[in-house]
Enzyme design. Sequence first.
Site, PDB file in Angstrom:
ATOM      1  N   GLU A 120       0.846  -1.198   0.000  1.00 21.57           N
ATOM      2  CA  GLU A 120       0.000   0.000   0.000  1.00 21.57           C
ATOM      3  C   GLU A 120       0.875   1.239   0.000  1.00 21.57           C
ATOM      4  OE1 GLU A 120      -1.754   0.367   4.253  1.00 21.57           O
ATOM      5  OE2 GLU A 120      -1.247  -1.740   3.934  1.00 21.57           O
ATOM      6  N   LYS A 122       2.644   4.668   1.215  1.00 22.76           N
ATOM      7  CA  LYS A 122       3.157   5.235   2.471  1.00 22.76           C
ATOM      8  C   LYS A 122       2.850   6.731   2.433  1.00 22.76           C
ATOM      9  CE  LYS A 122       7.322   5.409   5.360  1.00 22.76           C
ATOM     10  NZ  LYS A 122       6.947   6.650   5.946  1.00 22.76           N
ATOM     11  N   ASP A 124       2.508  10.565   3.208  1.00 24.00           N
ATOM     12  CA  ASP A 124       3.494  11.496   3.759  1.00 24.00           C
ATOM     13  C   ASP A 124       2.762  12.553   4.587  1.00 24.00           C
ATOM     14  OD1 ASP A 124       5.843  12.715   4.278  1.00 24.00           O
ATOM     15  OD2 ASP A 124       6.119  13.562   2.276  1.00 24.00           O
ATOM     16  N   TYR A 231      -4.833   3.199   7.737  1.00 26.29           N
ATOM     17  CA  TYR A 231      -3.998   2.100   7.239  1.00 26.29           C
ATOM     18  C   TYR A 231      -3.804   0.955   8.222  1.00 26.29           C
ATOM     19  CZ  TYR A 231      -0.279   4.746   9.648  1.00 26.29           C
ATOM     20  OH  TYR A 231       0.470   5.416  10.567  1.00 26.29           O
ATOM     21  N   LYS A 320      11.272   3.466   0.641  1.00 27.24           N
ATOM     22  CA  LYS A 320      11.130   4.915   0.445  1.00 27.24           C
ATOM     23  C   LYS A 320      11.643   5.318  -0.930  1.00 27.24           C
ATOM     24  CE  LYS A 320      11.755   7.681   3.929  1.00 27.24           C
ATOM     25  NZ  LYS A 320      11.339   8.586   4.958  1.00 27.24           N
ATOM     26  N   CYS A 414      21.353  47.471  -8.849  1.00 31.30           N
ATOM     27  CA  CYS A 414      19.984  46.982  -8.632  1.00 31.30           C
ATOM     28  C   CYS A 414      19.241  46.894  -9.971  1.00 31.30           C
ATOM     29  CB  CYS A 414      19.254  47.932  -7.685  1.00 31.30           C
ATOM     30  SG  CYS A 414      17.520  47.504  -7.499  1.00 31.30           S
ATOM     31  N   CYS A 417      16.317  49.791  -9.782  1.00 30.78           N
ATOM     32  CA  CYS A 417      16.538  51.241  -9.689  1.00 30.78           C
ATOM     33  C   CYS A 417      17.955  51.640 -10.093  1.00 30.78           C
ATOM     34  CB  CYS A 417      16.238  51.720  -8.272  1.00 30.78           C
ATOM     35  SG  CYS A 417      17.481  51.202  -7.083  1.00 30.78           S
ATOM     36  N   CYS A 432      20.086  46.143  -2.137  1.00 29.56           N
ATOM     37  CA  CYS A 432      20.026  47.463  -2.748  1.00 29.56           C
ATOM     38  C   CYS A 432      19.804  48.484  -1.628  1.00 29.56           C
ATOM     39  CB  CYS A 432      18.874  47.516  -3.759  1.00 29.56           C
ATOM     40  SG  CYS A 432      18.467  49.201  -4.235  1.00 29.56           S
ATOM     41  N   CYS A 438      13.489  52.826  -4.539  1.00 34.02           N
ATOM     42  CA  CYS A 438      13.445  51.580  -5.321  1.00 34.02           C
ATOM     43  C   CYS A 438      12.029  51.001  -5.220  1.00 34.02           C
ATOM     44  CB  CYS A 438      14.500  50.633  -4.748  1.00 34.02           C
ATOM     45  SG  CYS A 438      14.633  49.074  -5.600  1.00 34.02           S
TER      46      CYS A 438
HETATM   47  S1  IVH Z   1       1.779   0.750   9.014  1.00 34.62           S
HETATM   48  C1  IVH Z   1       3.085  -1.274  12.920  1.00 34.62           C
HETATM   49  N1  IVH Z   1       1.023   1.792   6.737  1.00 34.62           N
HETATM   50  O1  IVH Z   1       5.014   5.491   8.113  1.00 34.62           O
HETATM   51  C2  IVH Z   1       2.885  -0.682  11.586  1.00 34.62           C
HETATM   52  N2  IVH Z   1       2.395   3.095   8.165  1.00 34.62           N
HETATM   53  O2  IVH Z   1       7.480   4.202  10.218  1.00 34.62           O
HETATM   54  C3  IVH Z   1       2.251   0.624  11.620  1.00 34.62           C
HETATM   55  N3  IVH Z   1       2.836   5.358   7.289  1.00 34.62           N
HETATM   56  O3  IVH Z   1       4.958   6.734  11.145  1.00 34.62           O
HETATM   57  C4  IVH Z   1       2.494   1.455  10.442  1.00 34.62           C
HETATM   58  N4  IVH Z   1       1.665   5.174   5.461  1.00 34.62           N
HETATM   59  O4  IVH Z   1       2.696   6.771  10.196  1.00 34.62           O
HETATM   60  C5  IVH Z   1       1.728   1.976   7.864  1.00 34.62           C
HETATM   61  N5  IVH Z   1       0.218   2.610   4.719  1.00 34.62           N
HETATM   62  C6  IVH Z   1       0.923   2.787   5.850  1.00 34.62           C
HETATM   63  C7  IVH Z   1       1.575   3.986   6.125  1.00 34.62           C
HETATM   64  C8  IVH Z   1       2.328   4.102   7.294  1.00 34.62           C
HETATM   65  C9  IVH Z   1       2.416   5.982   6.199  1.00 34.62           C
HETATM   66  C10 IVH Z   1       3.734   5.980   8.300  1.00 34.62           C
HETATM   67  C11 IVH Z   1       3.401   5.693   9.706  1.00 34.62           C
HETATM   68  C12 IVH Z   1       4.709   5.576  10.421  1.00 34.62           C
HETATM   69  C13 IVH Z   1       5.707   5.479   9.320  1.00 34.62           C
HETATM   70  C14 IVH Z   1       6.427   4.172   9.383  1.00 34.62           C
END
Ligand code: IVH
Length: 681
Positions: A120, A122, A124, A231, A320, A414, A417, A432, A438
């Site tokens: 899934e 991640k 941000d 999640y 990542k 500048c 001016c 400047c 200016c």
């Molecule tokens: S699972 C025990 N799923 O990523 C597992 N984390 O260090 C719990 N994050 O701070 C985390 N998307 O907040 C999980 N689809 C996702 C996520 C997710 C973002 C963040 C989470 C955590 C960091 C992982």
Amino acid sequence: MDLFSCIDLEPVRQRMSELADEIDRLNYEYYMNDRSLVSDFDFDAMLRELTELEHQYPELASPLSPTKRVGGEINKSFPQVQHRFPMLSLGNTYSIQEIEDFEARTRKLLDGVEFTYTCELKYDGVAIGLTYKHGRLVQAVTRGNGTVGDDITTNAKTINTIPLRLHGDYPDDFEARGEVVYPFDAFEAMNRQREAEGDEPFANPRNAASGSLKLQDSAECARRKLMFCMYFMMAPDGVALKPTHFDRLEWAKQMGFKVQPYIKECKDINDIKAFIDHWDKARWNLPFGIDGIVIKVNQTSLWDKLGLTAKSPRWAIAYKFKAERVSTLLESISYQVGRTGVITPVANLKPVWLGGTTVKRATLVNADFISKMDIRNGDHLLIEKGGEIIPKVVGVDMEQRKADALPVDYIDCCPECGAPLVRAEGEAGHYCPNSDGCHPQIIGRLEHFVSRKAMNIDTLGPERLELLYAAGLVRNVADIYSLRREQLIGLGADQAASIQQKGADNLLAAIEVSKNVPFERVLFALGIRYVGEVGAKKIARYFQNIDALMTADEAELAQVEDVGEVTAKAVCEWFADDNHRQIVERLRQAGLQMQVVREEGDNNLAGMTFVVSGVFEHFSRDEIKADIERHGGKVSGSISGKTSYVVAGEKMGPEKMKKAEKLGVPIINEADYVKLSSSIV
Ligand code: IVH
């Protein structure tokens, strides 16, 4: 409650419950399914009806009412609470090889057991945990240090994608975890507004989401339009959840959570790699930011078997994404002049596609940045976009450097001016010095002076300032206080910013109100280099009045907490300038605050109790309350026979209005209040 009132209240209770259910349903369709089933007008009418009933019958108002979504409660602090289940983080890597190792190790540890993975996004943003009991949201807590976090329940309730009451079948007691993200369009809109109001824009959606959850004013949090992506689900022993992570998220969706559809059950490393490859490119088309992919073992019964390392589970890992980087031609450099005269070089680039947008320009920060990176004419620059929205120049693409490439010939005059630029010893950039001749500096200073955190004259936007400047009416900030009605009416007749009679009256009224702005903000408004909002406060508190400050030398200024040599020098130089001293005198004559109002002893409003209600034009509700207390008055939340005045803004609740009238408490507006608090001196 007696029997009769029970009978009387039943139809009201029923209507309130009907309205709450219908608003919840419409919210759900709108935010979860992108479906708008009624017009905004009808939706607002329902919300208004429920809000009014809740005002009228506060004993029937539910803490989980959809009216909580618009906020209004003020968080004085965010109590620290212990997580029921520690909030673990995930092992993470930038390397595909390490993902392959994770997969092989997991397979080995599970020794022949059949299992799958879920992949899934991640998200941000900011991790939070939501506790639900009997289908109702009871608490929202930030991750904090994983063991203890901040209780941000009031703000979480304003996020439309966090269900307040669950649908259908749900566990009786569980925690839903997920990420609060700031969708790009809402983030951009908020940043544009901040800039217009003179606030620093946020650097990226993650910081902005985190800052928003910690806002004291929950109504402001509601305006931020954050989104919650769920999640993870966990429950205490004895509460049964589904046997796979995938099914748990499906289930959560049915309960009313926003679960992004981008989750895939994967059977092996090839499936996982294909998912990663796809999202490494497709991520730029999402309406919110992600910084990687999370891979979890799907069968939850295997989680215990795999166990935990010191801080993270062995059954999951995060991949990542590397920041995306491109190389493009530096076509030319332009130079911008800021309000303090600082010159910012900007790279004009051959347009290049990067992370979902076309990049044409990027800041080169200052002359030092250009020389440290050894940027030369005709170079190709390396541009990166990570979690930040703003692309950054991270280096020169040396493979494309021409043998005869010449160093950048930095400007010495500048661009606006023509004045010779100055570069003070030890400073990284140029500026400047022609501050009074200016154009961008003059207009920039005026804009800063009227901005919200300074004098807050919001009827004077950039176009109007240009208009006044072009008409020769305003050349410096003191001129604002010499404007006369007859000079204003009819200005810019052919332009959108034109000023008519009512506009002129409003403008003059706003200018008048600004004379009550406290000294520390007047000092900030003057726009002295390096003197920001916080610095101005500290300097004002130290010197107490402008005369003491004007006669201070650098050594004395450097005594002020957080004021270094550079700022001390800039302040002394500013006040040494005759033009500036004249401006200060004119501002003083006009009646601006040139000294700190003593917090104790100024008892203009002593013995009076105020109730402040509604939305105001020039001040926030909190500013008025703080001002009352500064003047020795008391602030109360409810109207009684002891209330001296109700200070009423727009949208004051009808019940409060009725009560004040019934008890004969005078209702005054913002302008009356300003007069009252300052005229009894
Ligand atoms: S699972 C025990 N799923 O990523 C597992 N984390 O260090 C719990 N994050 O701070 C985390 N998307 O907040 C999980 N689809 C996702 C996520 C997710 C973002 C963040 C989470 C955590 C960091 C992982």
